[in-house]
Scaffold this active site. Structure first.
Site, PDB file in Angstrom:
ATOM      1  N   GLY A   1      17.716  36.848 -20.634  1.00 54.23           N
ATOM      2  CA  GLY A   1      17.063  36.403 -22.050  1.00 54.23           C
ATOM      3  C   GLY A   1      17.700  34.806 -22.537  1.00 54.23           C
ATOM      4  N   ASN A   2      17.129  34.324 -23.310  1.00 59.55           N
ATOM      5  CA  ASN A   2      17.521  32.912 -23.805  1.00 59.55           C
ATOM      6  C   ASN A   2      16.625  32.618 -25.200  1.00 59.55           C
ATOM      7  OD1 ASN A   2      14.821  31.842 -22.335  1.00 59.55           O
ATOM      8  ND2 ASN A   2      16.507  32.563 -20.780  1.00 59.55           N
TER       9      ASN A   2
ATOM     10  N   HIS B   1      12.969  34.062 -25.559  1.00 59.27           N
ATOM     11  CA  HIS B   1      12.708  34.852 -24.398  1.00 59.27           C
ATOM     12  C   HIS B   1      13.479  35.938 -24.206  1.00 59.27           C
ATOM     13  CE1 HIS B   1      11.739  35.815 -20.167  1.00 59.27           C
ATOM     14  NE2 HIS B   1      12.769  35.488 -19.873  1.00 59.27           N
TER      15      HIS B   1
ATOM     16  N   GLU C   1      15.339  28.823 -18.115  1.00 61.72           N
ATOM     17  CA  GLU C   1      13.930  28.641 -18.831  1.00 61.72           C
ATOM     18  C   GLU C   1      13.829  27.510 -19.886  1.00 61.72           C
ATOM     19  OE1 GLU C   1      12.278  30.466 -17.249  1.00 61.72           O
ATOM     20  OE2 GLU C   1      12.894  32.239 -16.529  1.00 61.72           O
TER      21      GLU C   1
ATOM     22  N   HIS D   1       8.394  40.239 -15.615  1.00 64.60           N
ATOM     23  CA  HIS D   1       9.620  39.391 -16.282  1.00 64.60           C
ATOM     24  C   HIS D   1       9.952  39.976 -17.827  1.00 64.60           C
ATOM     25  CE1 HIS D   1      11.324  35.390 -16.348  1.00 64.60           C
ATOM     26  NE2 HIS D   1      12.194  36.108 -16.827  1.00 64.60           N
TER      27      HIS D   1
ATOM     28  N   SER E   1      19.975  27.226 -20.040  1.00 66.38           N
ATOM     29  CA  SER E   1      19.191  28.257 -19.723  1.00 66.38           C
ATOM     30  C   SER E   1      18.048  27.565 -18.425  1.00 66.38           C
ATOM     31  CB  SER E   1      18.282  28.952 -20.836  1.00 66.38           C
ATOM     32  OG  SER E   1      17.420  29.680 -20.184  1.00 66.38           O
TER      33      SER E   1
ATOM     34  N   SER F   1      22.974  28.826 -19.502  1.00 66.16           N
ATOM     35  CA  SER F   1      22.644  29.860 -18.405  1.00 66.16           C
ATOM     36  C   SER F   1      23.981  30.887 -18.134  1.00 66.16           C
ATOM     37  CB  SER F   1      22.331  29.316 -17.156  1.00 66.16           C
ATOM     38  OG  SER F   1      22.189  30.125 -16.232  1.00 66.16           O
TER      39      SER F   1
ATOM     40  N   HIS G   1      14.074  40.203 -22.375  1.00 67.06           N
ATOM     41  CA  HIS G   1      13.577  41.334 -21.351  1.00 67.06           C
ATOM     42  C   HIS G   1      13.606  42.597 -21.956  1.00 67.06           C
ATOM     43  CE1 HIS G   1      15.598  38.475 -18.016  1.00 67.06           C
ATOM     44  NE2 HIS G   1      14.423  37.978 -18.691  1.00 67.06           N
TER      45      HIS G   1
END
Length: 228
Positions: free
Chosen positions: A29-30, A96, A77, A160, A75, A45, A98
């Site tokens: 996640g981010n 973001h 993303e 995802h 990240s 990251s 999961h």
């Protein structure tokens, strides 16, 4: 001290809050936060949230993703977060995750209907589904960008996870909570109607989802959908 120090500290605090709730785990996640008209803070990251420090947070240009500050790799993303903040000037943050239940719905390959009135006010009428793209690729970022809309503050990434945005960082986190509760409603309904697995397995799954919905800590903190 960095001119973006306060924003970096807010990102770290938000990540710890989400990790404590089980929405971020390990390095998965981010999160991104707008810190200027032309810049945003984003998590690095592959950095554990419980060891992450404000100095680890990256500051990127919103238009080119060029690094303004930060020694660590941003990240993968970051492109998704930049697309969110560019397309939605009314939003200050993008998250973001999961998270378990929303990610389970994302595996089903369907958009998530939003039934609760409070959730609809925060998220919009539906959580759209973004077609599958490999994590961290331009393909996924482009697919996500095509699904962005003014009346939706949350998006399922197929196979995802989830992306939520909000007018404030607190609203974006609240939207993460709203989606998990809506996912619990959705899965509870469909498991109850399903004729797969044993009765004991179905009862256990329904019990777990019921506890999620009964958890007072999971009550979302707000957020509203732009009408523009």
């Amino acid at each position: 001290m960095s001119r973006y120090q306060q924003g970096k500290e807010r990102v770290v605090q938000a990540c710890l809050q989400l990790a404590d709730r089980g929405y971020l785990a390990g390095t998965g996640g981010n999160l991104a936060l707008r810190v200027a008209d032309d810049a945003f803070a984003v998590t690095p990251s592959a950095c554990d949230y419980y060891t992450m420090r404000p100095d680890d947070i990256c500051i990127l240009r919103l238009d080119t993703l060029a690094v303004i500050e930060g020694a660590l790799k941003p990240s993968v993303e970051s492109g998704i977060h930049a697309r969110t903040l560019r397309a939605r000037p009314d939003c200050a943050a993008s998250v973001h995750t999961h998270q378990p239940l929303a990610s389970a719905v994302a595996l089903l390959g369907v958009a998530l209907p939003v039934t609760d009135a409070g959730a609809r006010a925060a998220l919009g009428p539906v959580v759209p589904l973004v077609p599958y793209g490999p994590s961290g690729t331009g393909l996924l970022a482009a697919a996500y960008g095509r699904r962005l809309r003014a009346d939706a503050n949350a998006y399922l990434l197929r196979n995802h996870g989830l992306v939520c945005c909000g007018a404030t960082l607190e609203a974006a986190i609240g939207n993460v909570e709203w989606v998990e509760r809506e996912a619990a409603h959705f899965l509870r309904q469909h498991i109850g109607l399903a004729h797969v697995g044993t009765e004991a397995v179905r009862r256990h799954a329904l019990d777990v989802l019921g506890r999620v919905l009964a958890d007072p800590v999971a009550q979302p903190s707000g957020g509203s959908v732009a009408t523009a």
